[in-house]
Motif scaffolding. Structure first.
Motif, PDB file in Angstrom:
ATOM      1  N   GLY A 166       0.792  -1.224   0.000  1.00  0.00           N
ATOM      2  CA  GLY A 166       0.000   0.000   0.000  1.00  0.00           C
ATOM      3  C   GLY A 166       0.824   1.274   0.000  1.00  0.00           C
ATOM      4  O   GLY A 166       0.266   2.368  -0.035  1.00  0.00           O
ATOM      5  N   ALA A 167       2.145   1.170   0.044  1.00  0.00           N
ATOM      6  CA  ALA A 167       3.001   2.356   0.122  1.00  0.00           C
ATOM      7  C   ALA A 167       2.926   3.207  -1.141  1.00  0.00           C
ATOM      8  O   ALA A 167       3.052   4.427  -1.077  1.00  0.00           O
ATOM      9  CB  ALA A 167       4.449   1.955   0.392  1.00  0.00           C
ATOM     10  N   LEU A 168       2.699   2.583  -2.283  1.00  0.00           N
ATOM     11  CA  LEU A 168       2.669   3.319  -3.548  1.00  0.00           C
ATOM     12  C   LEU A 168       1.252   3.599  -4.034  1.00  0.00           C
ATOM     13  O   LEU A 168       1.074   4.159  -5.113  1.00  0.00           O
ATOM     14  CB  LEU A 168       3.425   2.527  -4.625  1.00  0.00           C
ATOM     15  N   ARG A 169       0.248   3.199  -3.263  1.00  0.00           N
ATOM     16  CA  ARG A 169      -1.140   3.323  -3.701  1.00  0.00           C
ATOM     17  C   ARG A 169      -1.500   4.770  -4.045  1.00  0.00           C
ATOM     18  O   ARG A 169      -2.066   5.042  -5.101  1.00  0.00           O
ATOM     19  CB  ARG A 169      -2.083   2.781  -2.628  1.00  0.00           C
ATOM     20  N   ASP A 170      -1.160   5.710  -3.172  1.00  0.00           N
ATOM     21  CA  ASP A 170      -1.496   7.120  -3.430  1.00  0.00           C
ATOM     22  C   ASP A 170      -0.738   7.659  -4.637  1.00  0.00           C
ATOM     23  O   ASP A 170      -1.288   8.377  -5.455  1.00  0.00           O
ATOM     24  CB  ASP A 170      -1.189   7.977  -2.197  1.00  0.00           C
ATOM     25  N   LEU A 171       0.527   7.305  -4.740  1.00  0.00           N
ATOM     26  CA  LEU A 171       1.328   7.772  -5.866  1.00  0.00           C
ATOM     27  C   LEU A 171       0.769   7.244  -7.188  1.00  0.00           C
ATOM     28  O   LEU A 171       0.631   7.997  -8.147  1.00  0.00           O
ATOM     29  CB  LEU A 171       2.780   7.322  -5.699  1.00  0.00           C
ATOM     30  N   LEU A 172       0.435   5.979  -7.232  1.00  0.00           N
ATOM     31  CA  LEU A 172      -0.087   5.383  -8.465  1.00  0.00           C
ATOM     32  C   LEU A 172      -1.493   5.875  -8.770  1.00  0.00           C
ATOM     33  O   LEU A 172      -1.863   6.033  -9.926  1.00  0.00           O
ATOM     34  CB  LEU A 172      -0.056   3.858  -8.370  1.00  0.00           C
ATOM     35  N   ALA A 173      -2.306   6.129  -7.742  1.00  0.00           N
ATOM     36  CA  ALA A 173      -3.663   6.637  -7.960  1.00  0.00           C
ATOM     37  C   ALA A 173      -3.609   8.075  -8.473  1.00  0.00           C
ATOM     38  O   ALA A 173      -4.356   8.440  -9.380  1.00  0.00           O
ATOM     39  CB  ALA A 173      -4.474   6.565  -6.671  1.00  0.00           C
TER      40      ALA A 173
END
Length: 183
Positions: A166-173
């Motif tokens: 979940g660490a990259l979820r915001d970046l990818l979203a």
């Protein structure tokens, strides 16, 4: 090294027993018991004839093993880079499919509203309306597997990069919103 003989040691007792006068032995014993410096040096060297080339072949084998390990490390790095790139493009493709599916659902819902108005007005029969509802339901059924695939791709990419889930979820979203806005 620095050394000193004991005044009561075996060597000084020998001098005391040999001397005819103990007063003559005392200066000699004092002289012998004075500290003195001892210098020692040592060098070790060895060599082995390599008549049959055993040592040079073992050195060549060790160099070859080192090159082999270096090549395996490069292969692992290349494989990881390829997996990251492939998963990133799969994730972006899935996100684009989700965006297109949502756009299609919105368009079908608008079209369904228009058909409902035509059915209410008596211009079209219920057959077209039901077929349109079935198409909309089929399209909505495609969305959950795409969302699951997006989550799996995101988690796999996060794992390959060595991050927490979940660490990259915001970046990818956020990147997905920028892509959708540019289209």
């Amino acid at each position: 090294t620095r050394q000193r003989q004991s005044e009561t040691g075996a060597g000084t007792r020998l001098i005391s027993s040999i001397a005819d006068n103990p007063d003559n032995a005392d200066p000699l014993i004092k002289q012998l018991s004075e500290p003195f410096t001892l210098y020692q040096a040592g060098v070790d060297a060895s060599w082995e004839l390599d008549v049959w080339g055993r040592i040079s072949r073992s050195i060549e084998a060790a160099d070859a093993d080192t090159d082999d390990q270096r090549a395996l490390l490069d292969l692992a790095r290349l494989s990881l880079t390829c997996d990251v790139g492939r998963n990133y493009f799969e994730l972006r493709n899935t996100q684009r499919q989700i965006a297109l599916t949502r756009e299609d659902i919105a368009a079908l819902e608008d079209r369904l509203g228009l058909l409902q108005a035509k059915v209410d007005g008596g211009l079209v029969d219920h057959f077209d309306l039901e077929r349109q509802r079935a198409d909309l339901d089929a399209l909505k059924a495609q969305l959950p597997p795409l969302l699951a695939q997006e989550g799996a791709s995101s988690n796999q990419l996060t794992l390959l990069l060595g991050k927490q889930p979940g660490a990259l979820r915001d970046l990818l979203a956020n990147s997905n919103r920028k892509i959708a806005a540019s289209l």
